[in-house]
Design a protein around this motif. Structure first.
Motif, PDB file in Angstrom:
ATOM      1  N   ASN A  11       0.875  -1.168   0.000  1.00  0.00           N
ATOM      2  CA  ASN A  11       0.000   0.000   0.000  1.00  0.00           C
ATOM      3  C   ASN A  11       0.916   1.223   0.000  1.00  0.00           C
ATOM      4  OD1 ASN A  11      -1.579   2.258   1.238  1.00  0.00           O
ATOM      5  ND2 ASN A  11      -3.184   0.704   1.349  1.00  0.00           N
ATOM      6  N   MET A  12       0.642   2.202  -0.812  1.00  0.00           N
ATOM      7  CA  MET A  12       1.522   3.375  -0.903  1.00  0.00           C
ATOM      8  C   MET A  12       1.612   4.154   0.410  1.00  0.00           C
ATOM      9  SD  MET A  12       3.000   2.921  -3.656  1.00  0.00           S
ATOM     10  CE  MET A  12       4.034   4.367  -3.561  1.00  0.00           C
ATOM     11  N   ALA A  13       0.678   3.932   1.326  1.00  0.00           N
ATOM     12  CA  ALA A  13       0.732   4.594   2.634  1.00  0.00           C
ATOM     13  C   ALA A  13       1.674   3.870   3.601  1.00  0.00           C
ATOM     14  CB  ALA A  13      -0.668   4.669   3.246  1.00  0.00           C
ATOM     15  N   ASP A  14       2.142   2.667   3.228  1.00  0.00           N
ATOM     16  CA  ASP A  14       3.008   1.879   4.106  1.00  0.00           C
ATOM     17  C   ASP A  14       4.359   2.564   4.316  1.00  0.00           C
ATOM     18  OD1 ASP A  14       0.973   0.013   3.994  1.00  0.00           O
ATOM     19  OD2 ASP A  14       2.116  -1.467   2.848  1.00  0.00           O
ATOM     20  N   ASN A  15       4.867   2.513   5.545  1.00  0.00           N
ATOM     21  CA  ASN A  15       6.224   3.021   5.791  1.00  0.00           C
ATOM     22  C   ASN A  15       7.234   1.877   5.866  1.00  0.00           C
ATOM     23  OD1 ASN A  15       5.519   2.077   8.358  1.00  0.00           O
ATOM     24  ND2 ASN A  15       5.792   4.034   9.383  1.00  0.00           N
ATOM     25  N   VAL A  16       6.780   0.659   5.509  1.00  0.00           N
ATOM     26  CA  VAL A  16       7.662  -0.500   5.388  1.00  0.00           C
ATOM     27  C   VAL A  16       7.365  -1.208   4.069  1.00  0.00           C
ATOM     28  CG1 VAL A  16       7.924  -0.887   7.876  1.00  0.00           C
ATOM     29  CG2 VAL A  16       6.069  -2.029   6.654  1.00  0.00           C
ATOM     30  N   ALA A  17       8.368  -1.939   3.577  1.00  0.00           N
ATOM     31  CA  ALA A  17       8.216  -2.783   2.400  1.00  0.00           C
ATOM     32  C   ALA A  17       8.596  -4.202   2.808  1.00  0.00           C
ATOM     33  CB  ALA A  17       9.129  -2.308   1.277  1.00  0.00           C
ATOM     34  N   THR A  18       7.964  -5.189   2.188  1.00  0.00           N
ATOM     35  CA  THR A  18       8.263  -6.588   2.468  1.00  0.00           C
ATOM     36  C   THR A  18       9.358  -7.059   1.519  1.00  0.00           C
ATOM     37  OG1 THR A  18       5.982  -6.935   3.169  1.00  0.00           O
ATOM     38  CG2 THR A  18       7.257  -8.904   2.625  1.00  0.00           C
ATOM     39  N   VAL A  19      10.327  -7.786   2.059  1.00  0.00           N
ATOM     40  CA  VAL A  19      11.439  -8.299   1.264  1.00  0.00           C
ATOM     41  C   VAL A  19      10.967  -9.517   0.471  1.00  0.00           C
ATOM     42  CG1 VAL A  19      13.737  -9.327   1.415  1.00  0.00           C
ATOM     43  CG2 VAL A  19      13.138  -7.422   2.899  1.00  0.00           C
ATOM     44  N   ARG A  20      11.116  -9.452  -0.870  1.00  0.00           N
ATOM     45  CA  ARG A  20      10.676 -10.537  -1.751  1.00  0.00           C
ATOM     46  C   ARG A  20      11.736 -11.606  -1.944  1.00  0.00           C
ATOM     47  NH1 ARG A  20       8.157  -7.991  -7.017  1.00  0.00           N
ATOM     48  NH2 ARG A  20       7.973 -10.219  -7.382  1.00  0.00           N
ATOM     49  N   THR A  21      12.957 -11.311  -1.603  1.00  0.00           N
ATOM     50  CA  THR A  21      14.078 -12.246  -1.681  1.00  0.00           C
ATOM     51  C   THR A  21      15.054 -11.882  -0.580  1.00  0.00           C
ATOM     52  OG1 THR A  21      15.786 -13.166  -3.132  1.00  0.00           O
ATOM     53  CG2 THR A  21      15.326 -10.830  -3.382  1.00  0.00           C
ATOM     54  N   ARG A  22      15.710 -12.855  -0.032  1.00  0.00           N
ATOM     55  CA  ARG A  22      16.647 -12.588   1.070  1.00  0.00           C
ATOM     56  C   ARG A  22      17.668 -11.534   0.652  1.00  0.00           C
ATOM     57  NH1 ARG A  22      18.524 -15.922   5.440  1.00  0.00           N
ATOM     58  NH2 ARG A  22      20.474 -15.069   6.216  1.00  0.00           N
ATOM     59  N   LEU A  23      17.891 -10.571   1.518  1.00  0.00           N
ATOM     60  CA  LEU A  23      18.916  -9.554   1.292  1.00  0.00           C
ATOM     61  C   LEU A  23      20.090  -9.863   2.207  1.00  0.00           C
ATOM     62  CD1 LEU A  23      16.739  -6.308   1.135  1.00  0.00           C
ATOM     63  CD2 LEU A  23      17.603  -7.683  -0.762  1.00  0.00           C
ATOM     64  N   ARG A  24      21.282  -9.669   1.701  1.00  0.00           N
ATOM     65  CA  ARG A  24      22.507  -9.913   2.468  1.00  0.00           C
ATOM     66  C   ARG A  24      23.148  -8.580   2.851  1.00  0.00           C
ATOM     67  NH1 ARG A  24      22.762 -15.359   3.541  1.00  0.00           N
ATOM     68  NH2 ARG A  24      22.149 -16.553   1.723  1.00  0.00           N
ATOM     69  N   ALA A  25      23.825  -8.578   3.966  1.00  0.00           N
ATOM     70  CA  ALA A  25      24.579  -7.389   4.371  1.00  0.00           C
ATOM     71  C   ALA A  25      25.498  -6.994   3.226  1.00  0.00           C
ATOM     72  CB  ALA A  25      25.385  -7.689   5.628  1.00  0.00           C
ATOM     73  N   GLY A  26      25.484  -5.726   2.879  1.00  0.00           N
ATOM     74  CA  GLY A  26      26.300  -5.221   1.780  1.00  0.00           C
ATOM     75  C   GLY A  26      25.539  -5.060   0.477  1.00  0.00           C
ATOM     76  N   ASP A  27      24.387  -5.749   0.334  1.00  0.00           N
ATOM     77  CA  ASP A  27      23.561  -5.551  -0.862  1.00  0.00           C
ATOM     78  C   ASP A  27      23.113  -4.092  -0.924  1.00  0.00           C
ATOM     79  OD1 ASP A  27      23.707  -8.258  -1.472  1.00  0.00           O
ATOM     80  OD2 ASP A  27      21.635  -8.707  -0.906  1.00  0.00           O
ATOM     81  N   VAL A  28      22.948  -3.582  -2.124  1.00  0.00           N
ATOM     82  CA  VAL A  28      22.444  -2.222  -2.308  1.00  0.00           C
ATOM     83  C   VAL A  28      21.083  -2.320  -2.987  1.00  0.00           C
ATOM     84  CG1 VAL A  28      22.840   0.005  -3.423  1.00  0.00           C
ATOM     85  CG2 VAL A  28      24.768  -1.262  -2.456  1.00  0.00           C
ATOM     86  N   VAL A  29      20.071  -1.684  -2.385  1.00  0.00           N
ATOM     87  CA  VAL A  29      18.721  -1.675  -2.942  1.00  0.00           C
ATOM     88  C   VAL A  29      18.191  -0.245  -2.951  1.00  0.00           C
ATOM     89  CG1 VAL A  29      18.146  -4.052  -2.271  1.00  0.00           C
ATOM     90  CG2 VAL A  29      17.678  -2.193  -0.688  1.00  0.00           C
ATOM     91  N   ALA A  30      17.270   0.011  -3.854  1.00  0.00           N
ATOM     92  CA  ALA A  30      16.612   1.317  -3.906  1.00  0.00           C
ATOM     93  C   ALA A  30      15.380   1.265  -3.001  1.00  0.00           C
ATOM     94  CB  ALA A  30      16.207   1.656  -5.325  1.00  0.00           C
ATOM     95  N   VAL A  31      15.337   2.176  -2.046  1.00  0.00           N
ATOM     96  CA  VAL A  31      14.207   2.283  -1.125  1.00  0.00           C
ATOM     97  C   VAL A  31      13.704   3.715  -1.212  1.00  0.00           C
ATOM     98  CG1 VAL A  31      13.413   2.023   1.249  1.00  0.00           C
ATOM     99  CG2 VAL A  31      15.264   0.560   0.401  1.00  0.00           C
ATOM    100  N   SER A  32      12.473   3.888  -1.681  1.00  0.00           N
ATOM    101  CA  SER A  32      11.884   5.223  -1.850  1.00  0.00           C
ATOM    102  C   SER A  32      12.790   6.126  -2.676  1.00  0.00           C
ATOM    103  CB  SER A  32      11.574   5.851  -0.495  1.00  0.00           C
ATOM    104  OG  SER A  32      10.630   5.062   0.210  1.00  0.00           O
ATOM    105  N   GLY A  33      13.432   5.543  -3.708  1.00  0.00           N
ATOM    106  CA  GLY A  33      14.263   6.321  -4.612  1.00  0.00           C
ATOM    107  C   GLY A  33      15.673   6.599  -4.122  1.00  0.00           C
ATOM    108  N   VAL A  34      16.034   6.041  -2.965  1.00  0.00           N
ATOM    109  CA  VAL A  34      17.367   6.248  -2.404  1.00  0.00           C
ATOM    110  C   VAL A  34      18.105   4.909  -2.394  1.00  0.00           C
ATOM    111  CG1 VAL A  34      18.647   6.941  -0.337  1.00  0.00           C
ATOM    112  CG2 VAL A  34      16.510   8.105  -0.922  1.00  0.00           C
ATOM    113  N   ARG A  35      19.343   4.917  -2.886  1.00  0.00           N
ATOM    114  CA  ARG A  35      20.155   3.696  -2.851  1.00  0.00           C
ATOM    115  C   ARG A  35      20.668   3.500  -1.430  1.00  0.00           C
ATOM    116  NH1 ARG A  35      21.528   1.392  -7.461  1.00  0.00           N
ATOM    117  NH2 ARG A  35      23.607   0.743  -6.791  1.00  0.00           N
ATOM    118  N   VAL A  36      20.354   2.338  -0.850  1.00  0.00           N
ATOM    119  CA  VAL A  36      20.693   2.046   0.537  1.00  0.00           C
ATOM    120  C   VAL A  36      21.490   0.748   0.595  1.00  0.00           C
ATOM    121  CG1 VAL A  36      19.724   1.475   2.799  1.00  0.00           C
ATOM    122  CG2 VAL A  36      18.581   3.160   1.366  1.00  0.00           C
TER     123      VAL A  36
END
Length: 99
Positions: A11-36
């Motif tokens: 839901n666009m009102a959510d302040n969290v997103a659900t991980v669709r695949t396991r993320l590992r420490a050091g991975d870089v993902v875009a969250v709300s348009g910011v690379r994290v």
């Protein structure tokens, strides 16, 4: 750039997103348009913060509050039982006629 395809926004009102695949420490993902850069492993089905969340602020998933932050949570951080308290009342504590 909005949210990475590895994240599910329910839901666009959510302040969290659900991980669709396991993320590992050091991975870089875009969250709300910011690379994290992910600071710790995040298992499948867990949540990441789509914005900074203050201690005491509601955690919103599916457009509804599911709990509140027990500490400040940074953008892209793992959101789970270690930093949120549930807003759900266990059904076994409710009177039988309310179920």
């Amino acid at each position: 750039m909005r949210d990475d395809s590895k994240l599910l926004i329910l839901n666009m009102a959510d302040n969290v997103a659900t991980v669709r695949t396991r993320l590992r420490a050091g991975d870089v993902v875009a969250v709300s348009g910011v690379r994290v850069e992910v600071s710790a492993d995040i298992p499948l089905g867990h949540k990441v913060a789509r914005a900074a969340i203050a201690a005491g602020e509601k955690i919103i998933k599916l457009g509804a509050p599911i709990g509140y932050a027990t500490e400040a949570i940074t953008l892209g951080a793992h959101v789970h039982t270690h930093n949120i308290a549930s807003a759900y009342i266990p059904t076994y504590t409710l009177p039988k006629d309310t179920l």
